[in-house]
Design a protein around this motif. Structure first.
Motif, PDB file in Angstrom:
ATOM      1  N   GLU A  89       1.389  -1.149   0.070  1.00 30.56           N
ATOM      2  CA  GLU A  89       0.346  -0.045  -0.349  1.00 30.56           C
ATOM      3  C   GLU A  89       0.614   1.272   0.096  1.00 30.56           C
ATOM      4  O   GLU A  89       0.563   2.746  -0.461  1.00 30.56           O
ATOM      5  CB  GLU A  89      -1.102  -0.276   1.422  1.00 30.56           C
ATOM      6  CG  GLU A  89      -2.150  -0.993   0.876  1.00 30.56           C
ATOM      7  CD  GLU A  89      -2.831  -1.142   2.778  1.00 30.56           C
ATOM      8  OE1 GLU A  89      -3.592  -2.350   2.198  1.00 30.56           O
ATOM      9  OE2 GLU A  89      -2.144  -0.568   3.113  1.00 30.56           O
ATOM     10  N   TYR A 156     -19.048  -5.249   2.125  1.00 31.08           N
ATOM     11  CA  TYR A 156     -18.321  -3.593   1.355  1.00 31.08           C
ATOM     12  C   TYR A 156     -19.312  -3.195   3.220  1.00 31.08           C
ATOM     13  O   TYR A 156     -20.108  -3.495   3.871  1.00 31.08           O
ATOM     14  CB  TYR A 156     -19.912  -2.897   0.541  1.00 31.08           C
ATOM     15  CG  TYR A 156     -19.484  -1.780   0.022  1.00 31.08           C
ATOM     16  CD1 TYR A 156     -18.260  -1.553  -0.737  1.00 31.08           C
ATOM     17  CD2 TYR A 156     -20.591  -0.102   0.027  1.00 31.08           C
ATOM     18  CE1 TYR A 156     -17.773  -0.568  -1.070  1.00 31.08           C
ATOM     19  CE2 TYR A 156     -19.575   0.527  -0.344  1.00 31.08           C
ATOM     20  CZ  TYR A 156     -18.722   1.047  -0.977  1.00 31.08           C
ATOM     21  OH  TYR A 156     -18.052   2.070  -1.406  1.00 31.08           O
ATOM     22  N   CYS A 240     -10.783   5.305   0.431  1.00 35.43           N
ATOM     23  CA  CYS A 240     -10.628   4.767  -0.492  1.00 35.43           C
ATOM     24  C   CYS A 240      -9.913   3.581   0.124  1.00 35.43           C
ATOM     25  O   CYS A 240      -8.192   3.846   0.608  1.00 35.43           O
ATOM     26  CB  CYS A 240     -10.537   4.784  -2.082  1.00 35.43           C
ATOM     27  SG  CYS A 240      -8.605   6.202  -2.373  1.00 35.43           S
ATOM     28  N   ARG A 241      -9.881   2.272  -0.958  1.00 36.90           N
ATOM     29  CA  ARG A 241      -9.227   1.182  -0.679  1.00 36.90           C
ATOM     30  C   ARG A 241      -7.334   1.530  -0.896  1.00 36.90           C
ATOM     31  O   ARG A 241      -6.619   1.601  -1.592  1.00 36.90           O
ATOM     32  CB  ARG A 241      -9.572   0.036  -1.437  1.00 36.90           C
ATOM     33  CG  ARG A 241     -10.847  -0.592  -1.134  1.00 36.90           C
ATOM     34  CD  ARG A 241     -11.966  -1.768  -2.145  1.00 36.90           C
ATOM     35  NE  ARG A 241     -10.819  -2.891  -1.711  1.00 36.90           N
ATOM     36  CZ  ARG A 241     -11.029  -4.283  -3.053  1.00 36.90           C
ATOM     37  NH1 ARG A 241     -12.035  -3.595  -3.361  1.00 36.90           N
ATOM     38  NH2 ARG A 241     -11.146  -5.454  -2.392  1.00 36.90           N
ATOM     39  N   SER A 243      -5.488  -0.527  -1.369  1.00 35.39           N
ATOM     40  CA  SER A 243      -4.748  -1.851  -2.270  1.00 35.39           C
ATOM     41  C   SER A 243      -5.023  -1.571  -3.539  1.00 35.39           C
ATOM     42  O   SER A 243      -4.924  -2.452  -4.341  1.00 35.39           O
ATOM     43  CB  SER A 243      -4.921  -3.493  -1.513  1.00 35.39           C
ATOM     44  OG  SER A 243      -6.716  -3.445  -2.163  1.00 35.39           O
ATOM     45  N   SER A 244      -5.842  -0.749  -3.820  1.00 36.08           N
ATOM     46  CA  SER A 244      -6.358  -0.339  -5.438  1.00 36.08           C
ATOM     47  C   SER A 244      -5.733   0.586  -5.755  1.00 36.08           C
ATOM     48  O   SER A 244      -5.879   1.694  -5.404  1.00 36.08           O
ATOM     49  CB  SER A 244      -7.505   0.225  -5.020  1.00 36.08           C
ATOM     50  OG  SER A 244      -8.178   0.076  -6.727  1.00 36.08           O
ATOM     51  N   GLU A 273      -9.898  -4.086   5.560  1.00 35.36           N
ATOM     52  CA  GLU A 273      -9.356  -3.206   4.422  1.00 35.36           C
ATOM     53  C   GLU A 273      -8.574  -2.322   5.366  1.00 35.36           C
ATOM     54  O   GLU A 273      -9.258  -1.644   5.917  1.00 35.36           O
ATOM     55  CB  GLU A 273      -9.286  -3.606   3.154  1.00 35.36           C
ATOM     56  CG  GLU A 273      -9.577  -4.674   2.461  1.00 35.36           C
ATOM     57  CD  GLU A 273      -9.700  -4.750   0.940  1.00 35.36           C
ATOM     58  OE1 GLU A 273      -9.139  -3.585   0.448  1.00 35.36           O
ATOM     59  OE2 GLU A 273     -10.493  -5.256  -0.211  1.00 35.36           O
ATOM     60  N   MET A 275      -7.740   2.037   4.652  1.00 40.92           N
ATOM     61  CA  MET A 275      -8.504   3.525   3.416  1.00 40.92           C
ATOM     62  C   MET A 275      -7.784   3.853   4.021  1.00 40.92           C
ATOM     63  O   MET A 275      -7.048   4.744   4.944  1.00 40.92           O
ATOM     64  CB  MET A 275      -9.958   3.769   4.215  1.00 40.92           C
ATOM     65  CG  MET A 275     -10.787   1.819   4.562  1.00 40.92           C
ATOM     66  SD  MET A 275     -11.228   1.264   3.174  1.00 40.92           S
ATOM     67  CE  MET A 275     -12.334   2.005   2.043  1.00 40.92           C
TER      68      MET A 275
END
Length: 288
Positions: A89, A156, A240-241, A243-244, A273, A275
């Protein structure tokens, strides 16, 4: 009290935090949640740190664009406070910031001359191709929206897979925007508006797999920002994630500043997760 994400969130408090800190710990142990999150202003930080809370990030301009909100957390389960993907991340965040830095470097004189010559052409290319369109979601869209969220997310933080929940939030302070092609929803996002603090969280971002990489989400975010500015909101932010890479890159490229990371904050994807927090001050739109 957020049982689904095993956390307690304190969005606002008055008085001495030490007076309620012990009660919060007892309640958290009874209901067996792993994390307590507190939104606080700068003057409350030392008090929370004395109670064992750790600052994880900041939401810039959260209070009507004038003051920042500091997010502090306490972990009742030690494992909950440890990120399992920190290195990955960190690299994703670093890459996003590096790309933005390169893109914002000042051009040389020759590049600047070319830029002026081609500015008219480039303006025409901004936005969606003709076959795409953006529109606010209406009640008739709720069923398909719920189905898309069910397909894309095993978990979610909010029950977006339920049509009833979407209908309820549409009637409150949540604005949903959809990107469509020939009447088919390809991408969607929302803004959870806080009319008191004049800030909004850009969230619930989803693009179907076949349309990713086309810049649809960036256009949705820009459209949300414009509408928020028109309504007098002073700032926007997102969680937001971490990892994305795609969603972090989208916000970074749109001028959002990275201001921290909330560890094991909520259930999304395959479980708890981290954020990332990205923030932006909104410009006031004037009628032409």
């Amino acid at each position: 009290m957020d049982y689904y994400n095993s956390r307690i969130k304190i969005i606002n408090f008055t008085g001495n935090f030490e007076n309620i800190s012990g009660i919060l710990q007892i309640v958290a142990e009874i209901v067996k949640v792993g994390k307590i999150i507190v939104y606080a202003s700068l003057e409350n930080i030392k008090e929370l740190e004395t109670c064992g809370y750790i600052e994880e990030g900041i939401i810039s301009g959260y209070y009507a664009g004038k003051k920042d909100c500091h997010i502090l957390s306490s972990y009742l389960e030690s494992s909950r406070g440890v990120s399992s993907n920190k290195e990955k991340e960190d690299q994703i965040t670093k890459n996003c910031l590096t790309k933005v830095g390169i893109a914002r470097r000042k051009p040389n004189k020759q590049d600047d001359h070319r830029k002026k010559e081609s500015i008219g052409i480039r303006k025409e290319g901004i936005g969606f191709p003709k076959e795409y369109s953006i529109k606010p979601a209406v009640q008739a869209d709720a069923s398909l929206m719920a189905m898309l969220y069910r397909q894309e997310f095993k978990f979610y933080p909010a029950p977006l897979h339920m049509e009833s929940y979407l209908l309820k939030t549409m009637d409150s302070n949540v604005l949903y925007l959809l990107a469509e092609k020939q009447g088919k929803i390809l991408s969607l996002a929302s803004a959870e508006m806080d009319p008191i603090n004049k800030c909004a969280e850009v969230t619930d971002c989803l693009t179907i797999s076949s349309e990713r990489g086309r810049g649809l989400m960036k256009e949705l975010i820009k459209a949300l920002e414009k509408e928020l500015s028109n309504r007098g909101f002073r700032s926007s932010y997102t969680l937001c994630r971490a990892s994305s890479s795609g969603i972090n890159s989208a916000f970074a490229s749109l001028g959002y500043a990275y201001t921290g990371r909330l560890i094991n904050n909520c259930k999304i994807g395959n479980g708890f997760e981290d954020m990332n927090i990205w923030c932006k001050m909104l410009k006031e739109n004037r009628l032409e």
